[in-house]
Write a protein that holds these residues in place. Structure first.
Motif, mmCIF file in Angstrom:
data_model
loop_
_atom_site.group_PDB
_atom_site.id
_atom_site.type_symbol
_atom_site.label_atom_id
_atom_site.label_comp_id
_atom_site.label_asym_id
_atom_site.label_seq_id
_atom_site.Cartn_x
_atom_site.Cartn_y
_atom_site.Cartn_z
ATOM 1 N N LYS A 283 29.323 51.518 43.631
ATOM 2 C CA LYS A 283 28.030 51.931 44.061
ATOM 3 C C LYS A 283 27.647 51.328 45.375
ATOM 4 N N MET A 284 27.322 52.335 46.507
ATOM 5 C CA MET A 284 27.024 51.971 47.838
ATOM 6 C C MET A 284 26.123 50.820 47.934
ATOM 7 N N LEU A 285 25.081 50.834 46.893
ATOM 8 C CA LEU A 285 24.089 49.998 47.152
ATOM 9 C C LEU A 285 24.280 48.812 46.134
ATOM 10 N N GLY A 286 25.461 48.733 45.482
ATOM 11 C CA GLY A 286 25.718 47.672 44.710
ATOM 12 C C GLY A 286 25.555 47.846 43.268
ATOM 13 N N SER A 287 26.339 47.297 42.337
ATOM 14 C CA SER A 287 26.251 47.262 40.976
ATOM 15 C C SER A 287 26.749 46.107 40.276
ATOM 16 N N SER A 288 26.647 45.931 39.038
ATOM 17 C CA SER A 288 27.041 44.700 38.302
ATOM 18 C C SER A 288 28.477 44.632 38.459
ATOM 19 N N ALA A 289 29.379 45.785 38.735
ATOM 20 C CA ALA A 289 30.745 45.769 39.123
ATOM 21 C C ALA A 289 31.071 45.911 40.588
ATOM 22 N N ASP A 290 30.070 45.894 41.492
ATOM 23 C CA ASP A 290 30.535 46.083 42.720
ATOM 24 C C ASP A 290 29.998 45.014 43.656
ATOM 25 N N CYS A 291 30.474 44.019 44.073
ATOM 26 C CA CYS A 291 29.774 43.200 45.304
ATOM 27 C C CYS A 291 29.891 43.564 46.568
ATOM 28 N N GLY A 292 28.744 43.766 47.120
ATOM 29 C CA GLY A 292 28.534 44.283 48.602
ATOM 30 C C GLY A 292 27.151 43.540 49.144
ATOM 31 N N TRP A 293 26.705 44.124 50.283
ATOM 32 C CA TRP A 293 25.791 43.782 51.220
ATOM 33 C C TRP A 293 24.585 43.819 50.432
ATOM 34 N N ASN A 294 24.316 44.729 49.525
ATOM 35 C CA ASN A 294 23.032 44.860 48.836
ATOM 36 C C ASN A 294 22.629 44.142 47.505
ATOM 37 N N ASN A 295 23.728 43.150 47.160
ATOM 38 C CA ASN A 295 23.534 42.476 45.982
ATOM 39 C C ASN A 295 24.236 41.191 45.896
ATOM 40 N N CYS A 296 25.056 40.736 47.071
ATOM 41 C CA CYS A 296 25.977 39.642 46.738
ATOM 42 C C CYS A 296 25.698 38.750 47.600
ATOM 43 N N ALA A 297 24.625 38.586 48.196
ATOM 44 C CA ALA A 297 24.239 37.735 49.336
ATOM 45 C C ALA A 297 23.339 36.528 49.081
ATOM 46 N N ILE A 298 23.314 35.514 49.631
ATOM 47 C CA ILE A 298 22.023 34.552 48.971
ATOM 48 C C ILE A 298 20.765 35.138 48.778
ATOM 49 N N LEU A 299 20.471 36.009 49.485
ATOM 50 C CA LEU A 299 19.133 36.495 49.131
ATOM 51 C C LEU A 299 19.166 36.947 47.735
ATOM 52 N N HIS A 300 20.119 37.636 47.101
ATOM 53 C CA HIS A 300 20.089 38.090 45.942
ATOM 54 C C HIS A 300 20.438 37.028 44.766
ATOM 55 N N PHE A 301 20.948 35.766 45.136
ATOM 56 C CA PHE A 301 21.101 34.772 44.027
ATOM 57 C C PHE A 301 20.432 33.534 44.119
ATOM 58 N N ALA A 302 19.476 33.285 45.143
ATOM 59 C CA ALA A 302 18.654 32.290 45.283
ATOM 60 C C ALA A 302 17.683 32.507 44.190
ATOM 61 N N LYS A 303 17.107 31.083 44.147
ATOM 62 C CA LYS A 303 15.982 31.026 42.840
ATOM 63 C C LYS A 303 14.907 31.716 43.070
ATOM 64 N N ASN A 304 14.301 32.175 42.278
ATOM 65 C CA ASN A 304 13.054 33.138 42.388
ATOM 66 C C ASN A 304 13.148 34.186 43.420
ATOM 67 N N SER A 305 14.533 34.764 43.533
ATOM 68 C CA SER A 305 14.614 35.966 44.392
ATOM 69 C C SER A 305 13.989 37.081 43.956
ATOM 70 N N HIS A 306 13.286 37.811 45.177
ATOM 71 C CA HIS A 306 12.796 39.095 45.010
ATOM 72 C C HIS A 306 13.492 40.148 44.783
ATOM 73 N N GLU A 307 14.886 40.168 45.019
ATOM 74 C CA GLU A 307 15.932 41.270 44.810
ATOM 75 C C GLU A 307 16.953 40.583 44.224
ATOM 76 N N PRO A 308 16.864 40.221 42.736
ATOM 77 C CA PRO A 308 17.975 39.425 42.048
ATOM 78 C C PRO A 308 19.125 40.427 41.835
ATOM 79 N N SER A 309 20.340 39.646 41.741
ATOM 80 C CA SER A 309 21.374 40.548 41.449
ATOM 81 C C SER A 309 21.814 40.303 40.096
ATOM 82 N N ASP A 310 22.616 41.411 39.702
ATOM 83 C CA ASP A 310 22.842 41.419 38.120
ATOM 84 C C ASP A 310 24.445 41.048 37.951
#
Length: 504
Positions: A283-310
């Motif tokens: 998935k170009m915007l990322g998915s649970s099986a695809d680590c990329g710019w939209n779901n795999c940075a500190i923004l997505h893994f930080a506590k209380n993230s507004h864009e949490p990664s799955d």
């Protein structure tokens, strides 16, 4: 090929400690040369063909007479190499000069673009303090090239070289004090006369500049590989003297680095890493099986993230060396994500969970190719994805999406470097594809659509000698023509691509 019988009671495994360590560095003075080679080296340290055991009896007896003790028995490392009739191409012998002819793996098959570490001379010193492997690349004919870089046993790397410049080691993004490599050689430098310059590995462009003041001796490498540091000083007599020493930059586990030309304009390529042992579509915007710019940075893994990664590929409860989602190393410097530039490292540190696996340390979305300070937001840093503790025996796939060409009308040439436990496992893009070989190219019309399925990577279970080099299998549309697998984002969002290779 000759067969050898080893006396198990006399064998000492690779990596045994050596009491004296260091390296002989090359130094020169203006108008003259200085011989810095130690004249007191024990002649048993690097015997003919690299088969002796070295000082202190490191190694074990090689039985060449059917089990009878004999004065012809020579010292060897059982998990290294012994002089034989042919080069050995598997396990712990890969990257060593097994037939003692001065060449390494010259008869071993390989796939163009692959790479591995290599070590010259007595292999029992391969893991000794002061010794560092070099790198071999597989050329377009499927032949291993020369062993380049490193500090080797045939250079007496295990000897204490005294007051000479010495190799340094660092993780990517770390702030390196280059003066630490000058040892006592810099003790008599005239104040204000010291200068450091750094030559970066092939493909690292732009090369970060040396920063700091009084003196300028700070360096922040953003990419893995072997750097060459040149130190110059002036002494009281007015003479200028210099020495060179290597800086080895690398991180444990899997690290994938993506580079491309930045001088053409605001081009944006996106690096993707697929979940191991999984065949869900990308998935170009990322998915649970695809680590990329939209779901795999500190923004997505930080506590209380507004864009949490799955992305939850591994277990939080796993124990090292099994892969884990999060790991906080008790030595802060070993958490490589803490050193990421542009303020990203501070965010990882403030999160207080360590580094996530997988993660993208840095997403490069436009930069200034003339900027040399890697701490500046406009520096052309590499895009990279990491798994610090990759799973064993599971293939992992790498992909690149041509997201934006930024008005550029030229072809863009992506370059992927795959590092496994700091060692280069493949250098793909400029090499590895087509016959005759030519670089992989993204055309202007490929913007938004082109997706390059690059390669599969496998970390095998360590062999009996503890060696765990990875295997990199480039992906081809046509294996016979070595055509790269250049497909489209629409295709990979509905299909994983070809099946993983069989496990070796």
């Amino acid at each position: 090929m000759r067969r050898f019988r080893f006396s198990s009671s006399l064998l000492i495994a690779a990596g045994a400690s050596v009491s004296s360590a260091g390296v002989v560095s090359s130094c020169s003075a203006t108008g003259s040369s200085i011989d810095l080679t130690s004249s007191g080296a024990d002649d048993t340290g690097t015997g003919a063909g690299g088969t002796t055991g070295g000082p202190g009896g490191l190694g074990g007896l090689l039985d060449i007479d059917g089990g009878q003790e004999h004065q012809d028995d020579v010292m060897v490392n059982p998990c290294g190499s012994a002089c034989g009739d042919e080069e050995l191409c598997t396990g712990a012998t890969l990257g060593l000069d097994d037939d003692c002819d001065g060449a390494i793996d010259e008869t071993c098959p390989c796939i163009p673009g692959q790479a591995h570490s290599c070590f010259r001379g007595d292999p029992s010193f391969r893991n000794s303090e002061g010794c560092f492997p070099g790198t071999q690349l597989c050329d377009e004919t499927g032949t291993w090239g020369p062993c380049v870089g490193g500090v080797h046993a045939d250079e007496n790397c295990y000897m204490d070289s005294g007051a000479l410049c010495r190799p340094l080691q660092a993780s990517p993004f770390a702030n390196v004090n280059l003066k630490a490599g000058t040892s006592a050689f810099s003790a008599d430098a005239v104040a204000g006369s010291e200068v450091w310059t750094v030559d970066c590995p092939d493909g690292v462009d732009p090369c970060p500049g040396v920063t700091g003041t009084d003196p300028a001796d700070d360096f922040k490498p953003l990419q893995s590989g072997e750097y060459t540091v040149t130190y110059t000083k002036r002494v009281a007599s007015g003479a200028s003297m210099s020495c060179q020493y290597p800086l080895f930059v690398g991180a444990g586990g899997l690290r994938v680095e993506l580079e491309w030309q930045h001088e053409f304009g605001d081009v944006d390529l996106d690096l993707h890493l697929h979940r191991p042992n999984n065949t869900q579509p990308w998935k170009m915007l990322g998915s649970s099986a695809d680590c990329g710019w939209n779901n795999c940075a500190i923004l997505h893994f930080a506590k209380n993230s507004h864009e949490p990664s799955d992305i939850r590929w591994f277990l939080n409860s796993a124990r090292l060396p099994d892969p884990v989602n999060w790991y906080l190393d008790p030595v802060p410097e070993k958490n490589s994500c803490f050193n990421a530039p542009r303020g990203v490292g501070e965010k990882w540190r403030a999160n207080e969970l360590g580094c996530h696996n997988p993660r993208i340390d840095l997403d490069n979305r436009g930069c200034d190719p003339d900027e040399t300070n890697p701490d500046e937001p406009t520096f052309c840093a590499p895009e990279n994805i990491n798994i610090d503790f990759p799973p064993k025996g599971q293939w992992t796939r790498i992909g690149v999406h041509y997201y934006r060409r930024g008005g550029v009308t030229h072809d863009i040439h992506p370059r992927i470097k795959i590092f496994c436990n700091s060692a280069l496992g493949a250098d793909l893009g400029p090499a590895g594809f087509y016959s005759p070989e030519r670089p992989v190219a993204f055309a202007p019309e490929d913007e938004r659509t082109r997706f390059w399925l690059v390669a599969d990577v496998l970390f095998p279970e360590p062999d009996e000698c503890g060696q765990a080099a990875c295997i990199v299998q480039p992906l081809y549309e046509s294996a016979s023509a070595k055509t790269p697998l250049l497909t489209t984002s629409d295709y990979v969002e509905t299909s994983f691509g070809p099946a993983y290779p069989k496990l070796p």
